[in-house]
Design a protein around this motif. Structure first.
Motif, mmCIF file in Angstrom:
data_model
loop_
_atom_site.group_PDB
_atom_site.id
_atom_site.type_symbol
_atom_site.label_atom_id
_atom_site.label_comp_id
_atom_site.label_asym_id
_atom_site.label_seq_id
_atom_site.Cartn_x
_atom_site.Cartn_y
_atom_site.Cartn_z
ATOM 1 N N ALA A 38 9.097 6.061 -10.328
ATOM 2 C CA ALA A 38 9.038 6.372 -8.892
ATOM 3 C C ALA A 38 9.884 7.595 -8.562
ATOM 4 O O ALA A 38 10.871 7.887 -9.246
ATOM 5 N N PRO A 39 9.502 8.345 -7.502
ATOM 6 C CA PRO A 39 10.401 9.408 -7.041
ATOM 7 C C PRO A 39 11.679 8.781 -6.492
ATOM 8 O O PRO A 39 11.722 7.567 -6.230
ATOM 9 N N LEU A 60 0.806 -1.226 0.000
ATOM 10 C CA LEU A 60 0.000 0.000 0.000
ATOM 11 C C LEU A 60 0.841 1.279 0.000
ATOM 12 O O LEU A 60 0.625 2.158 -0.846
ATOM 13 N N PRO A 61 1.791 1.454 0.946
ATOM 14 C CA PRO A 61 2.571 2.708 0.911
ATOM 15 C C PRO A 61 3.414 2.861 -0.351
ATOM 16 O O PRO A 61 3.533 3.975 -0.870
ATOM 17 N N MET A 62 3.981 1.757 -0.862
ATOM 18 C CA MET A 62 4.790 1.877 -2.074
ATOM 19 C C MET A 62 3.915 2.220 -3.283
ATOM 20 O O MET A 62 4.299 3.011 -4.140
ATOM 21 N N PHE A 63 2.711 1.626 -3.338
ATOM 22 C CA PHE A 63 1.747 1.952 -4.400
ATOM 23 C C PHE A 63 1.413 3.445 -4.350
ATOM 24 O O PHE A 63 1.384 4.135 -5.375
ATOM 25 N N TYR A 64 1.200 3.957 -3.140
ATOM 26 C CA TYR A 64 0.845 5.371 -2.956
ATOM 27 C C TYR A 64 2.026 6.281 -3.318
ATOM 28 O O TYR A 64 1.846 7.321 -3.975
ATOM 29 N N ILE A 65 3.238 5.892 -2.924
ATOM 30 C CA ILE A 65 4.423 6.722 -3.197
ATOM 31 C C ILE A 65 4.672 6.826 -4.706
ATOM 32 O O ILE A 65 4.906 7.915 -5.240
ATOM 33 N N ILE A 66 4.609 5.673 -5.412
ATOM 34 C CA ILE A 66 4.848 5.703 -6.868
ATOM 35 C C ILE A 66 3.726 6.457 -7.568
ATOM 36 O O ILE A 66 3.970 7.314 -8.429
#
Length: 510
Positions: A237-238, A139-145
């Motif tokens: 991704a950032p 979830l957090p990686m999906f949101y970050i990308i």
């Protein structure tokens, strides 16, 4: 220190929740303080870890669902110890280097939440707990990308999510099957990973459950042909997302190979070892050639990461003490080095807003400190002796050499290819005339950037000179794991494979 492992998992979550009420102007300082405290907690785990004991230590156990034997069960050994130290270190330095200003509080909360899930994956000894943290990390990686990425960020985020979620479904089937088999054998359901390791399953059964877990871990690693999500995720991704993805999230897959597949399914691991080694060699050579043809600096490092993960897989499935210890050391070194490279590329992107190789050239004249530090970390990525990248690659290839010298030769060919495309990248970026006007006035690294990258450069050199600081603890746990596999199996082919892989240490194995 009875609940130090729980503290390591819960602290980032509590810090993330408190971050909601922290003022936007103070959130950056707050994130640095809490991530540093978390790093200190993991160092405390290392200090309290006994290098004389090869089995799981500091275990914590709280029953959650008695009827199904689902428990809050944590523990650490030499295999997982340095992965939690790596995770806290990378989160800390990545927050130092964080330059995002848009919705800063949101991304910091996401990073802290992600840190909690990563710690949970590496410390869980209950399969349901492991699976929960594994899934929450999406979830957090999906949101970050998806929120802070560039270009086709939504496509990259969705592709990342679908691939890894698809693999997780197979793992869930494997977990439920293992629990059922535990019930058939012992009379009660169990999700205890340590108890599962003691189940003696026929080879035909091992093969099917092995495949269920293998698909999940292979997608996460990512292994060929499941690798296509990674270049997209890295490309869009950032910088902080790429750092966390390359440094830690990929290691969850290879950690799963060591924690689940080898001790639970030793016969199936040997049965598939040749097939998996060939797949690993294909991913090393294939992605090395693709990396050489890339025009985007970030994509070059992304494909080189896949090649390095191939070397790790070779080391793991050599089933030798040297190979697996080298693979675990390479997980740590690749985490530090690839995180450093993505961080350095991010510094350059902040100045030029491009990652295209042809846009650079000659910038060693305007950014000498940056060029020097980039060179050191890149040499670590190549695996030059006296850098952190060397011991892991050498031991992984040494391990697979005992199984099949041709595999070691082909794996080594990928490393040579890595040196070629890495030196080509360095030459085109830093040497030659400055052809772009924008590059003439580039500023060298500032204090904040130096604080983030210098620790990585220091570790790249220090652990290359003194790898035993980590290998001593890793080696004991791996030796215990190999001994366990040898004692557990009744299959003569498996025993012969393990003996052959550990020829020089046959007395230890027997």
């Amino acid at each position: 220190m009875g609940y130090i492992l729980s503290l390591v998992i819960v602290f980032p979550l509590i810090a993330a929740l408190f971050a909601f009420i922290v003022d936007e102007k103070s959130i950056r300082a707050y994130s640095l303080i809490v991530s540093f405290i978390e790093f200190c907690f993991t160092i405390l785990v290392w200090i309290n870890f006994s290098s004389e004991i090869s089995v799981i230590q500091m275990m914590e156990f709280i029953p959650l669902i008695n009827s199904l034997n689902v428990n809050y069960h944590l523990g650490v050994d030499g295999i997982s110890l340095f992965l939690i130290v790596l995770s806290s270190f990378i989160v800390f330095v990545s927050l130092i280097s964080l330059t995002i200003k848009d919705r800063l509080k949101h991304i910091i909360i996401s990073i802290l939440f992600l840190e909690m899930t990563m710690m949970g994956v590496f410390l869980s000894l209950d399969a349901i707990l492991f699976y929960t943290f594994w899934e929450l990390s999406l979830l957090p990686m999906f949101y970050i990308i998806g929120s802070w990425g560039s270009g086709k960020r939504i496509y990259a985020a969705v592709k990342f999510f679908i691939y890894t979620f698809f693999g997780s479904m197979f793992m869930l089937v494997g977990i439920l099957t293992m629990s059922y088999l535990s019930y058939k054998t012992t009379g009660y359901y169990s999700f205890n990973i340590l108890e599962w390791q003691n189940l003696n399953l026929p080879t035909s059964t091992q093969i099917w459950i092995f495949l269920a877990f293998f698909i999940a871990f292979a997608i996460k690693t990512p292994m060929f042909p499941f690798h296509t999500w990674l270049p997209y995720a890295h490309g869009q991704a950032p910088t902080v997302g790429s750092i966390l993805l390359a440094a830690i999230l990929l290691k969850m897959g290879t950690y799963g190979f060591v924690r689940f597949l080898l001790p639970m399914f030793p016969d199936a691991s040997v049965y598939f070892s040749d097939f998996i080694s060939i797949i690993a060699i294909i991913m090393i050579i294939y992605t090395s050639f693709i990396a050489f043809g890339q025009k985007d600096i970030k994509q070059i490092i992304a494909y080189s990461s896949i090649a390095h993960m191939g070397v790790i897989v070779l080391g793991v499935f050599s089933m030798s003490i040297e190979g697996i210890s080298g693979a675990i050391f390479l997980m740590i070194s690749h985490g530090v080095i690839s995180g450093g490279l993505f961080m350095l590329i991010g510094f350059l992107y902040e100045r030029r807003h491009t990652k295209i190789l042809s846009e650079f050239g000659g910038i060693a004249k305007t950014m000498p400190i940056y060029a020097t530090l980039f060179c050191i970390v890149l040499l670590g990525s190549i695996g030059l002796p006296l850098t952190m990248g060397f011991p892991g690659e050498f031991l992984s290839l040494l391990g697979i050499f005992k199984v099949n010298p041709i595999y070691a030769f082909l794996g080594g060919f990928g490393i040579i290819m890595g040196a070629i495309y890495s030196m080509n990248l360095f030459k085109l970026t830093f040497f030659g005339p400055i052809t772009k006007t924008e590059n003439r006035n580039l500023k060298d690294l500032n204090i904040s950037e130096l604080f983030a990258i210098v620790p990585i450069v220091f570790l790249t050199i220090f652990l290359g000179i003194y790898p035993n600081l980590l290998l001593t603890n890793i080696d004991k746990s791996v030796q215990n794991s190999i001994f366990f596999m040898y004692q557990k199996t009744d299959n003569n082919t498996t025993k012969s494979y393990i003996e052959n892989s550990n020829t020089k240490r046959s007395l230890d194995v027997k």
